[in-house]
Scaffold this motif. Structure first.
Motif, PDB file in Angstrom:
ATOM      1  N   ALA A   1      -9.791   4.509  -0.283  1.00 28.34           N
ATOM      2  CA  ALA A   1      -9.700   5.965  -0.419  1.00 28.34           C
ATOM      3  C   ALA A   1     -10.834   6.717   0.252  1.00 28.34           C
ATOM      4  CB  ALA A   1      -9.651   6.340  -1.906  1.00 28.34           C
TER       5      ALA A   1
ATOM      6  N   CYS B   1       0.831  -1.202   0.000  1.00 30.93           N
ATOM      7  CA  CYS B   1       0.000   0.000   0.000  1.00 30.93           C
ATOM      8  C   CYS B   1       0.865   1.253   0.000  1.00 30.93           C
ATOM      9  CB  CYS B   1      -0.913   0.014   1.225  1.00 30.93           C
ATOM     10  SG  CYS B   1      -1.911  -1.490   1.433  1.00 30.93           S
TER      11      CYS B   1
ATOM     12  N   VAL C   1      -3.921   4.379   4.719  1.00 34.70           N
ATOM     13  CA  VAL C   1      -3.580   3.719   3.462  1.00 34.70           C
ATOM     14  C   VAL C   1      -4.733   2.777   3.128  1.00 34.70           C
ATOM     15  CG1 VAL C   1      -1.121   3.841   3.980  1.00 34.70           C
ATOM     16  CG2 VAL C   1      -2.362   1.722   4.447  1.00 34.70           C
TER      17      VAL C   1
ATOM     18  N   THR D   1      -8.518   2.097  -4.083  1.00 36.16           N
ATOM     19  CA  THR D   1      -7.566   1.788  -3.014  1.00 36.16           C
ATOM     20  C   THR D   1      -6.151   2.160  -3.420  1.00 36.16           C
ATOM     21  OG1 THR D   1      -6.686   0.007  -1.614  1.00 36.16           O
ATOM     22  CG2 THR D   1      -7.289  -0.583  -3.872  1.00 36.16           C
ATOM     23  N   SER D   2      -5.319   2.420  -2.421  1.00 35.67           N
ATOM     24  CA  SER D   2      -3.889   2.645  -2.664  1.00 35.67           C
ATOM     25  C   SER D   2      -3.094   1.362  -2.441  1.00 35.67           C
ATOM     26  CB  SER D   2      -3.368   3.760  -1.748  1.00 35.67           C
ATOM     27  OG  SER D   2      -3.402   3.361  -0.384  1.00 35.67           O
TER      28      SER D   2
ATOM     29  N   SER E   1      -2.450   7.301   1.488  1.00 39.42           N
ATOM     30  CA  SER E   1      -3.665   7.768   0.825  1.00 39.42           C
ATOM     31  C   SER E   1      -4.057   9.168   1.273  1.00 39.42           C
ATOM     32  CB  SER E   1      -4.815   6.792   1.095  1.00 39.42           C
ATOM     33  OG  SER E   1      -6.039   7.276   0.563  1.00 39.42           O
TER      34      SER E   1
END
Length: 381
Positions: free
Chosen positions: A156, A127, A153, A173-174, A130
Motif C-alpha cells: 500500500a 491481489c 496492487v 498489502t492488497s 490498491s
C-alpha cells in the motif's frame, strides 16, 4: 484445472482452461505464442541442468562480470568479499543477505504433500487494486509524477521513492498471502468514450516453473526488480495479434471477442466474458544484480531445463493474470502508456519483489522445486 495449464514450458498452449482469479472464475481459450526476446548481449549457451551453486552465482559468471558487479564469492568462512559500487543503473544484490537466504533455503526440508495435491509447479498471490499514481519506483525512482499513470496492487505504500526497506517495513498489502510485501503495477486502462479509468478487478500473480524439472531451483532474492513488456511499443493490435487483451469466459467462446472496437484494437466480449491480460516475466537471474539500466538485462528466459550461462540462477517465473470488470465497447480503450494510438501493444508490468524470506523459501521449495500446486496458503487441495 489451474491457470497453469495455459503455459506449456516455454509457450502458451491452445485449449480450454479455467482461470481462477481473486474475483470470480472464467474459462479462457488461448492460442498464443509467448514471444521471448533475450536481453541484449545475453549468452544463449545453456547452463548445466543441475543449477548453480552459491559460488557459481557470485563468482563473476565465468569472468564475464562487469566492473561494479557483486562478483564476490563466499570463502570457506562463509563471509562475502566486499562489493564494488555498481555502475549507474545497476543495483547490486547484498551478497551477505543473499548467501544467508541461500543457506536457509538449502537447509530447508520439503513439507509432506497431502493427498490430492496437483503437480503444477507454482504458488501465487491474489491481489486487488490498491491505488493509482503517475509514479514508477523502478523506471523513475524518486521522481513523483514523472511517469504515465499506473495502477498499483500489493504493498500500500508504493510510490515514486519506495525502496526495499520501505516494502519490508510497511507491509500493509492488497495481496493474499500477507507475507507477500511486493509491489506490482501496470499502466492504467481508460475507457476511450468517457476517459474514466477501468481498474483491475482481479490480479493474480503466479510464481511458477516453466522448466521440465525442479533441479537447481532457487528462490527470488529480496528486492529483485523486473519489467515485462514494452511501454514504448505502439503498434495496432487487431484480431489475432500478439500482445492484445483477450476475453475470458465460462464455456466455449471467442478469445478475440464476438466483435472489435471501431479501431480494431480491442475485443468486445460475449455474454459473461470480461477483458483479461497476461504478462510473463523471465525465470533466470544473473545472481549479482537486483536491477539493470533497462530493468531487463539482469534477468533472462530459460529454455527446457536450463538457464543461459550469463544468467545461471533459476528463479520462479512471475506471471501476471489480470482481470478487468469490463466487456469491451465500440469506442474501445487506451492505456496510459499510449493514449494517442489506443492500441494494447504498450501493455507492460513491473514487479518489485519483497516477500517474507522464510515464506518465499518455503513456497519455492515445496511448490516450485517439488513441483506441487499451491494456492495463497500453501498446498492446494
Amino acid at each position: 484445472m489451474s491457470f497453469s495449464a495455459l503455459l506449456s514450458k516455454r509457450s502458451l498452449i491452445a485449449g480450454a482452461v479455467v482461470v481462477l482469479l481473486g474475483v470470480g472464475a472464467a474459462v479462457v481459450y488461448l492460442n498464443r505464442t509467448d514471444a521471448r526476446a533475450e536481453p541484449a548481449g545475453a549468452d544463449n549457451a545453456l547452463a548445466a541442468s543441475a543449477g548453480p551453486t552459491w559460488e557459481d552465482a557470485q563468482a563473476g559468471l565465468g569472468g564475464t562480470a562487469q566492473s561494479g558487479s557483486a562478483g564476490a564469492s563466499a570463502g570457506a568462512s562463509g563471509k562475502a568479499a566486499s562489493v564494488k559500487p555498481a555502475p549507474p543503473g545497476w543495483v547490486n544484490v547484498d551478497p551477505v543477505a543473499w548467501k544467508a537466504q541461500v543457506d536457509a533455503y538449502n537447509a530447508l526440508a520439503m513439507d509432506p504433500v497431502p493427498a490430492g495435491v496437483g503437480n503444477l509447479a507454482e504458488f501465487r498471490a491474489d491481489c486487488q487494486y490498491s491505488h493509482s499514481l503517475a509514479d514508477d519506483p523502478i523506471v523513475a525512482p524518486g521522481l513523483p509524477g514523472a511517469s504515465h499513470m499506473h495502477s498499483f496492487v500489493g504493498n500500500a505504500v508504493t510510490k515514486a521513492d519506495t525502496t526495499v526497506a520501505d516494502l519490508q517495513k510497511y507491509t500493509a498489502t492488497s495481496c493474499k498471502p500477507v507475507q507477500d510485501h511486493s509491489a506490482y503495477w501496470v499502466p492504467t486502462l481508460y475507457d476511450a468514450a468517457s476517459g474514466k479509468p477501468a481498474e483491475t478487478t482481479g490480479f493474480r500473480v503466479y510464481y511458477r516453473s516453466l522448466m521440465s524439472s525442479g533441479a537447481g531451483q532457487m528462490p527470488m532474492p529480496t528486492g529483485l526488480r523486473m519489467i515485462s513488456g514494452d511501454a514504448k511499443k505502439q503498434q495496432p493490435t487487431p484480431r489475432g495479434a500478439k500482445g492484445q487483451f483477450y476475453c475470458a469466459f465460462y464455456g466455449p467462446g471467442d478469445l478475440d471477442g464476438v466483435a472489435r472496437s471501431t479501431n480494431g484494437n480491442w475485443p468486445i466480449c460475449g455474454e459473461g466474458a470480461t477483458l483479461h491480460f497476461m504478462l510473463q516475466f523471465p525465470d533466470c537471474w544473473d545472481g549479482q544484480h537486483l536491477d539493470s539500466p533497462n530493468h531487463k538485462d539482469h534477468v533472462a528466459y530459460g529454455s527446457g531445463n536450463a538457464c543461459p550461462k550469463s544468467h545461471p540462477v533459476k528463479i520462479p517465473a512471475i506471471t501476471f493474470d489480470i482481470q478487468y470488470g469490463v466487456k469491451g465497447s465500440t469506442a474501445g480503450y487506451y492505456l496510459a502508456s499510449d493514449p494517442e494510438g489506443k492500441s494494447a501493444s504498450s501493455m507492460h508490468g513491473d514487479a518489485f519483489v519483497v516477500w517474507d524470506v522464510t515464506t518465499m523459501n518455503k513456497r519455492t521449495k515445496n511448490c516450485v522445486q517439488q513441483r506441487r500446486t499451491c494456492d495463497n496458503n500453501g498446498y492446494q487441495k
